[in-house]
Motif scaffolding. Structure first.
Motif, PDB file in Angstrom:
ATOM      1  N   ILE A  14      -6.534 -29.141  29.581  1.00 36.98           N
ATOM      2  CA  ILE A  14      -6.088 -27.755  29.400  1.00 36.98           C
ATOM      3  C   ILE A  14      -6.044 -27.008  30.717  1.00 36.98           C
ATOM      4  CG2 ILE A  14      -6.654 -25.566  28.250  1.00 36.98           C
ATOM      5  CD1 ILE A  14      -5.763 -27.697  26.318  1.00 36.98           C
ATOM      6  N   SER A  15      -6.894 -27.387  31.653  1.00 40.05           N
ATOM      7  CA  SER A  15      -7.027 -26.587  32.871  1.00 40.05           C
ATOM      8  C   SER A  15      -5.796 -26.655  33.767  1.00 40.05           C
ATOM      9  CB  SER A  15      -8.266 -27.006  33.663  1.00 40.05           C
ATOM     10  OG  SER A  15      -8.091 -28.324  34.123  1.00 40.05           O
ATOM     11  N   SER A  16      -4.884 -27.578  33.494  1.00 34.03           N
ATOM     12  CA  SER A  16      -3.676 -27.671  34.311  1.00 34.03           C
ATOM     13  C   SER A  16      -2.521 -26.855  33.735  1.00 34.03           C
ATOM     14  CB  SER A  16      -3.232 -29.123  34.428  1.00 34.03           C
ATOM     15  OG  SER A  16      -4.256 -29.880  35.024  1.00 34.03           O
ATOM     16  N   ASN A  46     -11.270 -29.817  28.552  1.00 36.83           N
ATOM     17  CA  ASN A  46     -11.037 -28.829  29.611  1.00 36.83           C
ATOM     18  C   ASN A  46     -10.179 -29.383  30.729  1.00 36.83           C
ATOM     19  OD1 ASN A  46     -12.247 -26.642  28.519  1.00 36.83           O
ATOM     20  ND2 ASN A  46     -14.279 -27.144  29.328  1.00 36.83           N
TER      21      ASN A  46
END
Lengths: 202, 204
Positions: free
Chosen positions: B11-13, B8
């Motif tokens: 991916i969160s960026s 996460n």
């Protein structure tokens, strides 16, 4: 720096996706825009991709006063004829701007019983310059070869008697053949302007 | 080749996703109410970006028993007072099965009124700890300078008299001026808690 290829295996475990906006449970498919059009036909994109399609009507304005806005389906693969057998219900609520009339009733004159006619979505539509119809139609699993094709619609319109009119329609195309296209039109005269947007429900 | 596991954090960026299809339902604003407010307003981002706007009400809980959840629209000034003509239909069923029915509600509609439009039957929304109202409202082409502005709403509520209430409202702001704001409130008392989300539906 080595090149890293991100594949589905890596991504499938993610539960949050940064700042991307626009992902939603509806997929825009197409817009049909009327310009003094006799009808608006949607002849592509209705298939097995989605289990449910939603059509939004925005500011549908008739050229002729006191007309019925209606739709029909086709099961043809090309050169579409709009003549699918339907059984439907229709009820509406209305309220006059003068506050002199209100009502809620079933409208037996606007339902269908195993008829291939166009199904009304609203009636007595005004063609005053600022008058129009907006609303939506859900069509469920049009590609099924097993079931009838249910639909649910609701519209808000300007009645030619200066009423607010809230019309609800439910019913089904009574066929197991896939529905491949829809057609929208007024009972008389052109669709002067307005849009029909088609979405698939993810 | 080394195996790289993305989590996460990585991916969160991400801010763009190649050729993934964009969605059609775009969240614009979320008003989250966690303590009493007199109203919940949406005063920006209602414009020509979208032709159809959707407001979702999730567990709207009033401070005052028997108050009504309502809506109004802003058409150019700072006031929420657009002229409206509307219809209202109400169906209900009590928990003890003793009452059920429905009808047109002449006390719930508006005829060229500028007041707030009820989204639930009069004096009935419950304020017990577990009672709330949910539903949605579609607003069509608010930025049009040619046509009236149609809207369609449906709500369901746990009622003050321990029943379910199902309310249907439709109508139009009878103005050709753009609608640029929407306000929700109870006729009496605060909105104690709840979430109202505003979405735009993609038009391309």
């Amino acid at each position: 720096m080595s090149i890293i290829k991100l594949n589905n295996r890596a991504v499938k475990d993610a539960t949050a996706v940064g700042s991307i906006t626009g992902l939603g449970n509806l997929k825009f498919i197409s817009r049909s825009t009327a310009s003094s059009s006799s009808s608006l036909s949607i002849t592509s994109g209705i298939d097995s991709t989605y289990k449910e399609y939603i059509f939004f009507f925005n500011n549908i304005h008739p050229a002729t006063d006191n007309v019925v806005f209606s739709f029909n389906g086709s099961d043809d693969s090309s050169s579409h004829s709009y003549n699918i057998t339907k059984t439907t219900t229709f009820f509406d609520a209305y309220h006059s701007e003068s506050d002199s009339e209100t009502g809620l009733s079933y409208k037996s004159s606007y339902d269908l019983a195993q008829s291939t006619d166009y199904q009304p979505l609203t009636y007595q539509v005004s063609n005053d310059n600022d008058a129009c119809v907006s609303g939506f139609l859900h069509l469920f699993e049009p590609s099924s070869s097993v079931f009838v094709k249910n639909f649910i619609a609701r519209t808000s319109g300007n009645n030619e008697d200066n009423h607010a009119q809230d019309d609800s329609v439910g019913g089904y195309f009574n066929t197991t053949a896939p529905i491949t296209a829809l057609d929208f039109k007024f009972s008389s005269g052109n669709i002067d302007s307005g849009t029909v947007d088609m979405y698939g429900v993810l | 080749m080394a195996l790289v596991k993305y989590n996460n954090n990585s991916i969160s960026s991400v801010t763009a996703l190649g050729s993934l299809p964009a969605g059609g339902l775009n969240l614009i604003t979320t008003n989250t109410i966690t303590s009493g407010v007199s109203s919940s307003s949406f005063t920006s981002n209602i414009d020509s970006t979208y032709d159809t706007y959707l407001f979702k009400f999730i567990n709207i809980h009033g401070a005052t028993d028997g108050s009504e959840f309502t809506v109004n629209f802003r058409d150019g000034s700072s006031a929420f007072d657009a002229t409206k003509t509307t219809t209202a239909v109400y169906y209900y069923h009590s928990e003890n099965d003793s009452e059920a029915g429905g009808s047109y509600k002449t006390d719930g509609d508006l005829a060229q009124g500028t007041g707030y439009q009820r989204l639930m039957d009069g004096s009935t929304s419950g304020a017990d700890n577990d009672q709330s109202l949910c539903g949605d409202l579609f607003l069509f082409s608010p930025s049009s300078d040619t046509f009236v502005k149609h809207f369609i709403a449906k709500t369901n509520s746990a009622m003050s008299w321990d029943a379910t209430g199902n309310y249907f409202v439709a109508g139009y702001c009878n103005v050709t001026a753009a609608i640029d704001g929407v306000d929700f409130k109870f006729t009496s008392g605060d909105i104690e808690s709840g979430v109202i989300k505003m979405y735009g539906l993609s038009k391309s």
